[in-house]
Design an enzyme around this catalytic site. Structure first.
Site, PDB file in Angstrom:
ATOM      1  N   ASP A  72       9.610  -8.899  19.508  1.00 38.92           N
ATOM      2  CA  ASP A  72      10.349 -10.050  18.989  1.00 38.92           C
ATOM      3  C   ASP A  72      11.501 -10.376  19.935  1.00 38.92           C
ATOM      4  OD1 ASP A  72      11.428  -7.497  17.937  1.00 38.92           O
ATOM      5  OD2 ASP A  72      12.968  -8.769  17.027  1.00 38.92           O
ATOM      6  N   GLU A 134      12.896  -6.171  15.574  1.00 37.60           N
ATOM      7  CA  GLU A 134      13.956  -5.262  15.998  1.00 37.60           C
ATOM      8  C   GLU A 134      15.295  -5.973  16.037  1.00 37.60           C
ATOM      9  OE1 GLU A 134      16.694  -3.351  18.948  1.00 37.60           O
ATOM     10  OE2 GLU A 134      15.780  -5.348  18.980  1.00 37.60           O
TER      11      GLU A 134
END
Length: 401
Positions: A72, A134
């Protein structure tokens, strides 16, 4: 382009910000890993729109190496990019694009290595752990770590590939985040002394936090290597009120604590709660509805890895001579791995976090080349039977230092 650069171009093309699905990217990664001979397992989120991925090359036994990264990225909205953020641009030895440094560069290197493993015999497993979200609190890695722990998977070493300029990262700070809601009593501003201003409660609370920070700086635990070698308490947002002639009855602030691995997070949270109680105490009798509600909105532990651990020394032997050590002020998933598993965890990846989250994010081509060589050597050392040989110099079968 090298295989790693080709993979980086493919990864950057997926705009995997937290508001969007990551399934097309996970599907592309999974297909390549399966083709290379890996055993793969997905860990979807509750919506079914995102997933982490755990892959294994080699035997299903204890030991080996785990390479971990998130796919991400942070949003690009409002940033002044001079190149397309979701298309890789090559210029002057740099590869530009969102996530190039944080941390699709490392994942690209892992994928390029994985595609070369179909003809390599591993005596110990190579695990590849890919996570989502994350950037919003290490969300996606947690169910995967729980499963890894429950299955008794214990690698000899876990490498989290956040950007360290390929230095050996041995620690990072932990984090606790809070939303604090102040409740007062409204009234027309002409009679403000008869009311209880929620903004005043909130700012008194902030002053208490500032005194706590001063105390931590003076007497709290310290760890060398960090730019700020002690815990920090920070308020990032304070909002409240609607018009100037009305005493506000609501205010909200967002705060965080960044802690050393030696700090006790529960004790620090208790200190914050006591600050709230002290602010409210003078008003309890007159305004029983007054409140300072402190809500935990996310946390992850810090990391402190033993520099003399044999596995850490073995990985250090895969790095170029003279490579430095570092300790990261920003958080990573490494602390979660270390907390859950009985395995040493280090942080080492290409690029510089100074480029992460910024417009025109980039990673140097030379950093990716170095990462390729280090990962190849580490697979030789941890997964091909050479861990016990301190004098072993790995064959440069995947790349050169």
């Amino acid at each position: 382009m090298t295989s790693t650069e080709d993979w980086l171009e493919r990864l950057i093309a997926h705009p995997t910000v937290s508001a969007e699905t990551n399934l097309p990217l996970i599907g592309e990664i999974e297909a390549a890993l399966l083709k290379a001979g890996a055993v793969c397992e997905r860990f979807p989120d509750p919506t079914g729109q995102k997933s982490s991925l755990l892959a294994r090359f080699g035997p299903d036994v204890s030991g080996g190496l785990m390479l971990s990264g998130h796919v991400d990225v942070v949003p690009v909205d409002g940033q002044d990019w001079t190149v397309p953020p979701f298309a890789m641009t090559r210029k002057d030895g740099r590869l530009y694009g969102r996530g190039s440094a944080d941390m699709k560069g490392f994942v690209a290197s892992v994928m390029a290595l994985a595609e070369k493993l179909h003809s390599v015999r591993l005596t110990s497993p190579l695990w590849i752990a890919i996570s989502y979200d994350e950037e919003i609190g290490c969300v996606g890695v947690r169910p995967m770590i729980e499963d890894i722990e429950a299955r008794g998977i214990r690698p000899d070493l876990i490498v989290v590939g956040e950007p360290t300029l390929m230095q050996l990262g041995l620690g990072h700070k932990g984090k606790m985040a809070f939303r604090v809601t102040a409740t007062g009593v409204p009234r027309h501003s002409a009679e403000a002394p008869l009311a209880l201003n929620a903004l005043h409660l909130a700012t008194d609370f902030v002053m208490g936090l500032r005194r706590l920070q001063e105390e931590i700086e003076a007497r709290g635990p310290r760890e060398p290597g960090y730019s700020v070698p002690y815990a920090t308490v920070h308020v990032g947002s304070l909002v409240g009120g609607t018009v100037v002639n009305l005493v506000p009855d609501k205010a909200e602030l967002l705060m965080e604590c960044r802690m050393m691995a030696a700090d006790d997070p529960l004790a620090l949270a208790e200190r914050i709660g006591k600050i709230a109680e002290a602010v409210l105490a003078p008003y309890r009798e007159r305004f029983p509805e007054a409140a300072l509600d402190v809500k935990d909105t996310g946390n992850y532990p810090g990391l402190a890895t033993d520099t003399d651990d044999p596995a850490v020394l073995a990985f250090a032997g895969c790095l170029p001579a003279g490579t430095g050590q570092c300790w990261l002020s920003f958080g990573t998933e490494a602390g979660l791995f270390a907390q859950a598993l009985e395995a040493p965890v280090i942080i080492c990846g290409p690029g510089n976090m100074e480029q992460g989250h910024r417009p025109d994010e980039f990673v140097a081509e030379s950093q990716l080349g170095l990462c390729d060589a280090v990962l190849a050597r580490s697979v030789d050392r941890f997964c091909r039977g050479y861990l016990g040989s301190a004098s072993y110099v790995p064959k440069q079968m995947y790349g050169k230092m």
